[in-house]
Scaffold this motif. Structure first.
Motif, mmCIF file in Angstrom:
data_model
loop_
_atom_site.group_PDB
_atom_site.id
_atom_site.type_symbol
_atom_site.label_atom_id
_atom_site.label_comp_id
_atom_site.label_asym_id
_atom_site.label_seq_id
_atom_site.Cartn_x
_atom_site.Cartn_y
_atom_site.Cartn_z
ATOM 1 N N SER A 200 -25.856 -41.592 -7.881
ATOM 2 C CA SER A 200 -25.366 -40.238 -7.597
ATOM 3 C C SER A 200 -25.082 -40.066 -6.117
ATOM 4 C CB SER A 200 -26.401 -39.210 -8.060
ATOM 5 O OG SER A 200 -26.597 -39.297 -9.454
ATOM 6 N N GLN A 201 -25.972 -40.620 -5.283
ATOM 7 C CA GLN A 201 -25.770 -40.512 -3.840
ATOM 8 C C GLN A 201 -24.510 -41.249 -3.410
ATOM 9 O OE1 GLN A 201 -27.519 -38.577 -1.881
ATOM 10 N NE2 GLN A 201 -26.179 -39.086 -0.161
ATOM 11 N N ARG A 202 -24.286 -42.433 -4.006
ATOM 12 C CA ARG A 202 -23.077 -43.189 -3.681
ATOM 13 C C ARG A 202 -21.821 -42.416 -4.089
ATOM 14 N NH1 ARG A 202 -26.189 -47.628 -5.646
ATOM 15 N NH2 ARG A 202 -25.132 -47.471 -7.679
ATOM 16 N N GLU A 203 -21.877 -41.792 -5.271
ATOM 17 C CA GLU A 203 -20.731 -41.022 -5.749
ATOM 18 C C GLU A 203 -20.443 -39.837 -4.827
ATOM 19 O OE1 GLU A 203 -21.178 -39.860 -9.772
ATOM 20 O OE2 GLU A 203 -21.353 -41.920 -10.533
ATOM 21 N N ILE A 204 -21.492 -39.172 -4.407
ATOM 22 C CA ILE A 204 -21.311 -38.019 -3.521
ATOM 23 C C ILE A 204 -20.712 -38.467 -2.180
ATOM 24 C CG2 ILE A 204 -22.540 -36.259 -2.196
ATOM 25 C CD1 ILE A 204 -24.516 -36.079 -4.540
ATOM 26 N N ALA B 289 -15.683 -27.886 -5.764
ATOM 27 C CA ALA B 289 -15.800 -27.938 -7.225
ATOM 28 C C ALA B 289 -16.223 -29.314 -7.710
ATOM 29 C CB ALA B 289 -14.459 -27.538 -7.853
ATOM 30 N N GLN B 290 -15.624 -30.366 -7.126
ATOM 31 C CA GLN B 290 -15.943 -31.724 -7.557
ATOM 32 C C GLN B 290 -17.387 -32.104 -7.224
ATOM 33 O OE1 GLN B 290 -14.130 -33.802 -9.372
ATOM 34 N NE2 GLN B 290 -15.824 -35.266 -9.382
ATOM 35 N N GLU B 291 -17.795 -31.772 -6.002
ATOM 36 C CA GLU B 291 -19.157 -32.091 -5.590
ATOM 37 C C GLU B 291 -20.183 -31.338 -6.432
ATOM 38 O OE1 GLU B 291 -19.578 -31.410 -1.447
ATOM 39 O OE2 GLU B 291 -18.732 -33.367 -0.906
ATOM 40 N N LYS B 292 -19.889 -30.080 -6.704
ATOM 41 C CA LYS B 292 -20.815 -29.283 -7.508
ATOM 42 C C LYS B 292 -20.954 -29.850 -8.912
ATOM 43 C CE LYS B 292 -21.744 -24.566 -9.064
ATOM 44 N NZ LYS B 292 -21.287 -23.158 -9.057
ATOM 45 N N ALA B 293 -19.812 -30.252 -9.501
ATOM 46 C CA ALA B 293 -19.853 -30.822 -10.848
ATOM 47 C C ALA B 293 -20.638 -32.122 -10.861
ATOM 48 C CB ALA B 293 -18.425 -31.057 -11.359
ATOM 49 N N THR B 294 -20.411 -32.983 -9.830
ATOM 50 C CA THR B 294 -21.120 -34.268 -9.753
ATOM 51 C C THR B 294 -22.608 -34.060 -9.588
ATOM 52 O OG1 THR B 294 -19.181 -35.329 -8.757
ATOM 53 C CG2 THR B 294 -21.283 -36.444 -8.494
ATOM 54 N N VAL B 295 -22.970 -33.176 -8.663
ATOM 55 C CA VAL B 295 -24.389 -32.920 -8.403
ATOM 56 C C VAL B 295 -25.062 -32.290 -9.621
ATOM 57 C CG1 VAL B 295 -26.014 -31.578 -7.018
ATOM 58 C CG2 VAL B 295 -24.090 -32.745 -5.910
ATOM 59 N N ASN B 296 -24.396 -31.309 -10.249
ATOM 60 C CA ASN B 296 -24.970 -30.647 -11.422
ATOM 61 C C ASN B 296 -25.201 -31.634 -12.554
ATOM 62 O OD1 ASN B 296 -25.025 -28.193 -10.171
ATOM 63 N ND2 ASN B 296 -23.129 -27.434 -11.083
ATOM 64 N N ALA C 55 -25.613 -34.919 -12.285
ATOM 65 C CA ALA C 55 -26.692 -35.827 -11.908
ATOM 66 C C ALA C 55 -28.051 -35.131 -12.002
ATOM 67 C CB ALA C 55 -26.468 -36.349 -10.488
ATOM 68 N N GLU C 56 -28.112 -33.880 -11.554
ATOM 69 C CA GLU C 56 -29.371 -33.145 -11.590
ATOM 70 C C GLU C 56 -29.827 -32.921 -13.028
ATOM 71 O OE1 GLU C 56 -29.116 -30.549 -7.438
ATOM 72 O OE2 GLU C 56 -28.612 -29.614 -9.370
ATOM 73 N N GLY C 57 -28.866 -32.656 -13.919
ATOM 74 C CA GLY C 57 -29.226 -32.462 -15.327
ATOM 75 C C GLY C 57 -29.834 -33.710 -15.929
ATOM 76 N N ILE C 58 -29.214 -34.870 -15.650
ATOM 77 C CA ILE C 58 -29.745 -36.132 -16.190
ATOM 78 C C ILE C 58 -31.096 -36.459 -15.560
ATOM 79 C CG2 ILE C 58 -29.320 -38.603 -16.403
ATOM 80 C CD1 ILE C 58 -26.318 -37.971 -16.392
ATOM 81 N N MET C 59 -31.204 -36.252 -14.236
ATOM 82 C CA MET C 59 -32.477 -36.534 -13.562
ATOM 83 C C MET C 59 -33.592 -35.645 -14.085
ATOM 84 S SD MET C 59 -31.561 -37.445 -9.574
ATOM 85 C CE MET C 59 -30.465 -36.060 -9.288
ATOM 86 N N LYS C 60 -33.259 -34.383 -14.344
ATOM 87 C CA LYS C 60 -34.280 -33.462 -14.869
ATOM 88 C C LYS C 60 -34.773 -33.921 -16.236
ATOM 89 C CE LYS C 60 -35.114 -28.595 -15.964
ATOM 90 N NZ LYS C 60 -34.537 -27.232 -15.987
ATOM 91 N N LYS C 61 -33.812 -34.380 -17.067
ATOM 92 C CA LYS C 61 -34.187 -34.874 -18.398
ATOM 93 C C LYS C 61 -35.092 -36.093 -18.298
ATOM 94 C CE LYS C 61 -32.217 -36.446 -22.778
ATOM 95 N NZ LYS C 61 -30.964 -36.733 -23.526
ATOM 96 N N LEU C 62 -34.734 -37.007 -17.386
ATOM 97 C CA LEU C 62 -35.558 -38.207 -17.206
ATOM 98 C C LEU C 62 -36.941 -37.846 -16.680
ATOM 99 C CD1 LEU C 62 -32.946 -40.701 -15.723
ATOM 100 C CD2 LEU C 62 -34.136 -40.903 -17.916
#
Length: 229
Positions: free
Chosen positions: A140-144, A171-178, A180-187
């Protein structure tokens, strides 16, 4: 009958204790359970089982609840064998019938095996999920960073549409971060659940009741968190 006055020093049954089935009114803590009578006794009421010849052949164990679950429905014998083939608790008479050619061990040995297997699976799954979480964070950090680089170049090369590009970046950064955060929260939630089950398993492993351990282990392993192993 109530225990005599000399039994006043006995502990009253608390929320986590097995109460004496013979005490009336105030229940004292049971110290033994009889698998023949399917009854639990405090220090006072267990004495006949220790002193009267007629009770000598009864099987006493450390006080335990749910005594009916420790008796074979078919043979009315104590469940003291674990069938590895069917992954179930059986009595000695079951071995000569339905489980004659099956791989069987004592309930204590079965408990130790299942404890070790489950602990290993939990630990492996936790390690696996931690690795996935760390990799996702790095990815996620690399993508950002890559997105920021691309968008910065766009800003520098297209000054006349600066405001539109800036909006696209946000918009793109927010979508990417959101995402990633959703998947990280699930994990993270899954890791927390695995750790909670690992803690429950350690608590369950402290019981001396082998049958209760094996029967409760299935509930602890419910769901698909451990299916991978």
């Amino acid at each position: 009958l109530h225990p005599p006055a000399s039994a006043a020093a006995q502990s009253c049954a608390g929320p986590g204790d097995v109460p004496c089935d013979f005490c009336t009114g105030r229940k004292f803590k049971a110290v033994n359970s009889c698998l023949t009578c399917l009854t639990s006794y405090c220090e006072t009421h267990v004495k006949p089982h220790l002193e009267v010849a007629a009770f000598k052949r009864h099987k006493l164990i450390e006080a335990a609840g749910n005594l009916e679950q420790k008796i074979c429905d078919e043979h009315q014998k104590v469940l003291e064998v674990f069938c590895r083939t069917d992954q179930t608790c059986i009595c000695v008479l079951c071995i000569d019938k339905e489980h004659k050619s099956h791989d069987t061990v004592s309930a204590e040995a079965g408990r130790q095996e299942k404890l070790g297997e489950t602990q290993t699976r939990l630990e492996l799954r936790i390690q696996d999920r931690l690795r996935e979480l760390e990799e996702l964070k790095r990815s996620s950090q690399r993508e950002i960073q890559e997105s920021e680089k691309i968008f910065t170049q766009l800003i520098r090369s297209i000054e006349k549409i600066h405001s539109e590009v800036t909006e696209l970046i946000g918009a793109q950064e927010k979508a990417t971060v959101n995402q990633a955060e959703g998947i990280m929260k699930k994990l993270e939630q899954e890791i927390a659940e695995l750790r909670r089950r690992n803690t429950e398993l350690k608590q369950l492993s402290e019981t001396k009741d082998h049958i209760h351990f094996l029967q409760e282990l299935g509930f602890l392993c419910r769901g698909n968190l451990l299916d991978k192993y």
